[in-house]
Design an enzyme around this catalytic site. Structure first.
Site, PDB file in Angstrom:
ATOM      1  CB  ALA A 224      -0.926  -0.009   1.212  1.00 33.05           C
TER       2      ALA A 224
ATOM      3  CG  ASP B 171       1.755   0.904  15.103  1.00 28.20           C
ATOM      4  OD1 ASP B 171       2.519   0.761  14.139  1.00 28.20           O
ATOM      5  OD2 ASP B 171       1.085   1.939  15.290  1.00 28.20           O
TER       6      ASP B 171
ATOM      7  CE  LYS C  23       2.983   4.348  14.242  1.00 25.78           C
ATOM      8  NZ  LYS C  23       1.528   4.333  14.060  1.00 25.78           N
TER       9      LYS C  23
ATOM     10  N   GLY D 222      -2.947   5.336   5.834  1.00 24.06           N
ATOM     11  CA  GLY D 222      -3.396   5.599   4.468  1.00 24.06           C
ATOM     12  C   GLY D 222      -2.200   5.696   3.547  1.00 24.06           C
TER      13      GLY D 222
END
Length: 337
Positions: free
Chosen positions: A10, A221, A225, A317
């Site tokens: 993606a 996740d 970060k 996204g």
């Protein structure tokens, strides 16, 4: 600027799409001609020193699932390391899947590119969360740029923002929502009164949660970060094992209702400070900057001069993440021209 694009899922496809959309704009505004000279996916590679057509790459990937089917340039079974040995390029754009076990293949690809005196831009969290200091030291020793804006918060500008917009400020701590999947689940549970299990299924059906959502819902996740922010912005040397992590899988609709009655929401909050590296569900006020809905990410940077500064943006996204990669590529180009 000749780019080697490692990974064509993606995010990789988002990068190709953004380059196709923005090439004329980049040329006009920065004198920057972005050429993709190589792409890899699990099928192999496509290589052309003259540059591959981003639109054709996307079409072939969509129709056949394999970049190695690119006419006259496809190389079936060719892996990333081989591509880096054979291709003449300026910057590695590394967007392979995140691996929190050993950081591969991102770690090896990044080290090879840096040792070959090439700049690197990545969206990958795995090798950064495990080997941040080692990779940054190597980049410094070899005099190359190593940028990773897309690894934290997708399109939410935080790393470049902290370094370039707030220089002179001491950033004392960062508190934020760094995972869009968990924020979506908690937001939906708050609005609908639905159970965690039901809302997770809904998120999976919408493609917001992975088939195996463990890394998101258990806070891993966000913890990756947290490590990246701690190292890059606060200068705290740490790796994934240094973060205390609690996920959201035990949050009940009853707990959310109780919080709501008192004017609070439950959010998965990452804290980055010299005293605490943690990811856990916390109560936040309904009227606070932490009350963002859906898949949005946010972070509040506590500074000595500018006080609290909050940034908000889409945390996931393909195009949004590719926009952060593009900002890194433009910054590298500007630093050299």
């Amino acid at each position: 600027m000749r780019i080697c694009l490692m990974g064509f899922g993606a995010v990789g496809q988002g990068v190709a799409s953004v380059i196709s959309q923005k090439n004329d704009y980049l040329l006009e505004n920065y004198g920057m001609d972005l050429k993709i000279v190589a792409v890899t996916d699990s099928s192999g590679a496509a290589i052309s020193q003259k540059g591959l057509d981003p639109e054709l790459l996307l079409k072939i990937k969509s129709e056949s699932g394999k970049v190695s089917n690119y006419p006259d340039a496809g190389k079936s079974g060719m892996d990333g390391m081989k591509v880096l040995e054979e291709v003449e390029y300026d910057c590695l754009v590394e967007v392979t899947p995140t691996n929190i076990e050993n950081g591969e293949p991102a770690k090896s690809l990044t080290i090879k590119a840096i040792k070959d005196k090439k700049d690197v831009v990545t969206s990958n969290k795995g090798h950064l969360a495990l080997f941040f200091s080692e990779l940054m030291d190597l980049a410094r020793e070899n005099g190359v740029k190593f940028k990773f804006e897309a690894s934290v918060g997708g399109a939410m500008p935080i790393l470049n923002f902290a370094k370039e917009t707030l220089p002179g400020n001491e950033i004392k701590s960062i508190l934020g929502i760094l995972n869009g999947t968990t924020n979506f689940i908690l937001s939906r549970m708050t609005v609908e009164g639905s159970s965690y299990e039901h809302t997770l299924q809904e998120a999976q059906q919408l493609g917001i949660a992975e088939t195996d959502p463990t890394q998101d819902v258990e806070g891993i996740d966000a913890a990756c970060k947290t490590v990246i922010l701690a190292n890059s912005i606060l200068g705290i040397e740490c790796t994934l094992k240094d973060v205390a992590v609690t996920g959201i899988s035990r949050i009940t609709s009853e707990a959310i209702d109780l919080a709501k009655k008192d004017g609070y929401l439950i959010k998965l909050i990452a804290e980055v400070s010299p005293d605490s590296l943690s990811v856990s569900p916390r109560l936040v006020r309904e009227d606070s900057p932490y009350a963002v809905d859906g898949t949005l990410n946010m972070a509040t940077l506590k500074t000595d001069l500018a006080d609290d500064v909050t940034v908000v943006g889409k945390g996931a996204g393909s195009i949004e993440t590719a926009s952060a990669i593009l900002s890194d590529l433009v910054n590298i180009w500007k630093s050299k021209n």
